[in-house]
Motif scaffolding. Structure first.
Motif, mmCIF file in Angstrom:
data_model
loop_
_atom_site.group_PDB
_atom_site.id
_atom_site.type_symbol
_atom_site.label_atom_id
_atom_site.label_comp_id
_atom_site.label_asym_id
_atom_site.label_seq_id
_atom_site.Cartn_x
_atom_site.Cartn_y
_atom_site.Cartn_z
ATOM 1 N N SER A 124 25.309 -1.584 77.368
ATOM 2 C CA SER A 124 24.502 -2.646 76.799
ATOM 3 C C SER A 124 23.843 -2.108 75.533
ATOM 4 O O SER A 124 23.954 -0.927 75.214
ATOM 5 C CB SER A 124 23.432 -3.121 77.795
ATOM 6 N N ALA A 125 23.177 -2.982 74.803
ATOM 7 C CA ALA A 125 22.493 -2.553 73.582
ATOM 8 C C ALA A 125 21.406 -3.556 73.220
ATOM 9 O O ALA A 125 21.506 -4.735 73.533
ATOM 10 C CB ALA A 125 23.484 -2.404 72.435
ATOM 11 N N THR A 126 20.375 -3.050 72.570
ATOM 12 C CA THR A 126 19.285 -3.887 72.074
ATOM 13 C C THR A 126 19.024 -3.512 70.625
ATOM 14 O O THR A 126 18.950 -2.331 70.290
ATOM 15 C CB THR A 126 18.001 -3.678 72.894
ATOM 16 N N ALA A 127 18.908 -4.524 69.764
ATOM 17 C CA ALA A 127 18.607 -4.274 68.357
ATOM 18 C C ALA A 127 17.243 -4.861 68.032
ATOM 19 O O ALA A 127 16.963 -6.016 68.333
ATOM 20 C CB ALA A 127 19.669 -4.891 67.465
ATOM 21 N N VAL A 128 16.406 -4.048 67.415
ATOM 22 C CA VAL A 128 15.060 -4.474 67.042
ATOM 23 C C VAL A 128 15.037 -4.728 65.532
ATOM 24 O O VAL A 128 15.223 -3.806 64.740
ATOM 25 C CB VAL A 128 14.015 -3.404 67.398
ATOM 26 N N SER A 129 14.821 -5.985 65.143
ATOM 27 C CA SER A 129 14.716 -6.332 63.727
ATOM 28 C C SER A 129 13.318 -5.992 63.234
ATOM 29 O O SER A 129 12.328 -6.369 63.857
ATOM 30 C CB SER A 129 14.980 -7.823 63.520
ATOM 31 N N ILE A 130 13.240 -5.286 62.113
ATOM 32 C CA ILE A 130 11.955 -4.945 61.514
ATOM 33 C C ILE A 130 11.765 -5.825 60.280
ATOM 34 O O ILE A 130 12.490 -5.674 59.296
ATOM 35 C CB ILE A 130 11.893 -3.461 61.110
ATOM 36 N N PRO A 131 10.829 -6.777 60.305
ATOM 37 C CA PRO A 131 10.616 -7.641 59.148
ATOM 38 C C PRO A 131 10.317 -6.836 57.897
ATOM 39 O O PRO A 131 9.534 -5.878 57.929
ATOM 40 C CB PRO A 131 9.410 -8.500 59.568
ATOM 41 N N ARG A 132 10.908 -7.242 56.788
ATOM 42 C CA ARG A 132 10.768 -6.496 55.537
ATOM 43 C C ARG A 132 9.344 -6.528 54.997
ATOM 44 O O ARG A 132 8.939 -5.644 54.242
ATOM 45 C CB ARG A 132 11.726 -7.054 54.490
ATOM 46 N N ASP A 133 8.550 -7.553 55.371
ATOM 47 C CA ASP A 133 7.176 -7.684 54.876
ATOM 48 C C ASP A 133 6.160 -6.965 55.757
ATOM 49 O O ASP A 133 4.950 -7.119 55.552
ATOM 50 C CB ASP A 133 6.779 -9.162 54.788
ATOM 51 N N THR A 134 6.637 -6.181 56.728
ATOM 52 C CA THR A 134 5.724 -5.464 57.617
ATOM 53 C C THR A 134 5.002 -4.352 56.866
ATOM 54 O O THR A 134 5.621 -3.553 56.153
ATOM 55 C CB THR A 134 6.492 -4.850 58.802
ATOM 56 N N LEU A 135 3.686 -4.286 57.018
ATOM 57 C CA LEU A 135 2.908 -3.195 56.427
ATOM 58 C C LEU A 135 3.005 -1.976 57.340
ATOM 59 O O LEU A 135 2.747 -2.073 58.543
ATOM 60 C CB LEU A 135 1.448 -3.608 56.250
ATOM 61 N N VAL A 136 3.383 -0.835 56.756
ATOM 62 C CA VAL A 136 3.569 0.387 57.531
ATOM 63 C C VAL A 136 2.883 1.548 56.824
ATOM 64 O O VAL A 136 2.490 1.450 55.658
ATOM 65 C CB VAL A 136 5.074 0.714 57.706
ATOM 66 N N THR A 137 2.762 2.652 57.538
ATOM 67 C CA THR A 137 2.293 3.896 56.936
ATOM 68 C C THR A 137 3.513 4.727 56.565
ATOM 69 O O THR A 137 4.296 5.113 57.428
ATOM 70 C CB THR A 137 1.399 4.686 57.902
ATOM 71 N N ARG A 138 3.670 4.963 55.283
ATOM 72 C CA ARG A 138 4.804 5.764 54.814
ATOM 73 C C ARG A 138 4.427 7.243 54.862
ATOM 74 O O ARG A 138 3.424 7.657 54.309
ATOM 75 C CB ARG A 138 5.143 5.378 53.372
#
Length: 363
Positions: A124-138
């Motif tokens: 099986s597999a699960t894919a998590v989409s990360i929205p491009r507008d998400t604020l993250v710590t680089r």
């Protein structure tokens, strides 16, 4: 996809002052479609062409040594045989992509990001989409010219790629999730378009009319067979559907990936080496992977290891996000849902239903 991280689009990322309405995206069965489609095409091409053709395709693939680029500051590998793969669709304006990506924006950004988890047993597999507008710590990264890029908080996720390249994107995802990426795979606009055209188009079913004046996409309700250019407009449209947000567009992208894989699987590629080569040649020229997948042999081996994955059992979810309290044009990882999600993946455990609910979409 055409906005700089420093730009401030209208509410919820419209880019033209139009406010995003908060509405829940449609739920669809979604999964590892684009990745399996890519690997399947390459595997078939490797088995159906002469050695010299194989060597030509092999030389097309660009590789990134993640261990060298990132160093030792990485999460531990899964304690099981599970695998994690980061898949990016990039919107480079270079070369043949210039007329495809649209807009007047220079450089490149990560248009689509999927963190794919394949549990132990690979059934099986699960894919998590990360929205491009998400604020993250680089985190601190090394740029392509060898200079250091200092860490910074509250940056848009899709800006990381343009500033420091794929290794920094991988490092950012690893830092935010605590999950080590075993592999990386990237395809740009030109490769996407050429793939669709090479297989003769992809059929999609449209539940409601889509009219996007910016891309020129105009689809009525019903079934449509899209060529490469139309397919790009379909997966990139955000103004012609739903609330005009990036969150709504994710649903269309996932629907298209399912249709793309179905089209690839329905064709007799083994019975047509010429067609297999055409597809694989156009694709590999626009493919970048980590050093563990940077040859047809390695890709084929990885594909064989996923033989037990049933596409019908795969699902894609979106990283749970909430609208940012400081800047409502952006989203942030929602807690405790995001922590529960990453913990389940780190432990190769079943993802709880509570970790799939996103406040930004009403659940």
């Amino acid at each position: 996809m055409s906005h700089d991280a420093a730009m401030t689009p209208g509410p919820q990322g419209d880019g033209h002052g139009r406010k995003r309405r908060r509405s829940a995206p449609r739920k669809r069965r979604r999964g590892l479609k684009i990745t399996l489609g890519v690997v399947l095409v390459l595997l078939l091409a490797a088995g159906g062409t002469a050695y010299w053709l194989y060597s030509s395709l092999d030389g097309n693939i660009k590789g990134v040594d993640l261990d060298k680029a990132i160093g030792d500051d990485r999460p531990q590998k899964l304690p099981t045989s599970g695998q994690n793969l980061l898949v990016l669709g990039s919107d480079s304006r270079a070369g043949s992509n210039g007329g495809l990506a649209g807009g007047n924006v220079s450089g490149a950004r990560s248009d689509t990001a999927l963190m794919i988890h394949i549990p132990e047993g690979r059934s099986s597999a699960t894919a998590v989409s990360i929205p491009r507008d998400t604020l993250v710590t680089r985190p601190e990264c090394v740029k392509s010219d060898g200079s250091a890029l200092p860490p910074k908080e509250r940056v848009m996720f899709n800006s990381v790629y343009s500033l420091a390249g794929p290794a920094c994107v991988v490092k950012t995802v690893e830092k935010m999730s605590g999950v080590r990426m075993d592999h990386y795979l990237e395809i740009d606009f030109a490769g996407f378009k050429e793939l669709v055209d090479a297989i003769g188009g992809v059929t999609v079913n449209v539940d409601e009319p889509i009219r996007d004046e910016e891309s020129g996409l105009d689809l009525t309700t019903g079934s449509h067979k899209l060529n490469g250019t139309e397919s790009l407009a379909f997966v990139r449209t955000r103004h012609g559907i739903g609330d005009g947000s990036d969150l709504g567009r994710i649903g269309l992208q996932q629907q298209f990936m399912m249709s793309l894989l179905s089209e690839v699987k329905s064709q007799d590629l083994l019975g047509s080496p010429t067609k297999s080569y055409k597809i694989a040649d156009s694709l590999t020229q626009s493919l970048t992977t980590d050093s563990g997948l940077d040859s047809l042999t390695k890709l084929a081996e990885f594909a064989r290891s996923m033989d037990g994955v049933d596409p019908a059992s795969m699902e894609t979810i979106m990283l749970p996000v909430a609208y940012d309290k400081i800047d409502p044009n952006r989203v942030v990882a929602a807690e405790p849902q995001a922590t529960e999600l990453w913990k389940a993946i780190r432990n190769d455990a079943e993802i709880p239903e509570s970790a799939k609910k996103s406040p930004a979409t009403g659940g």
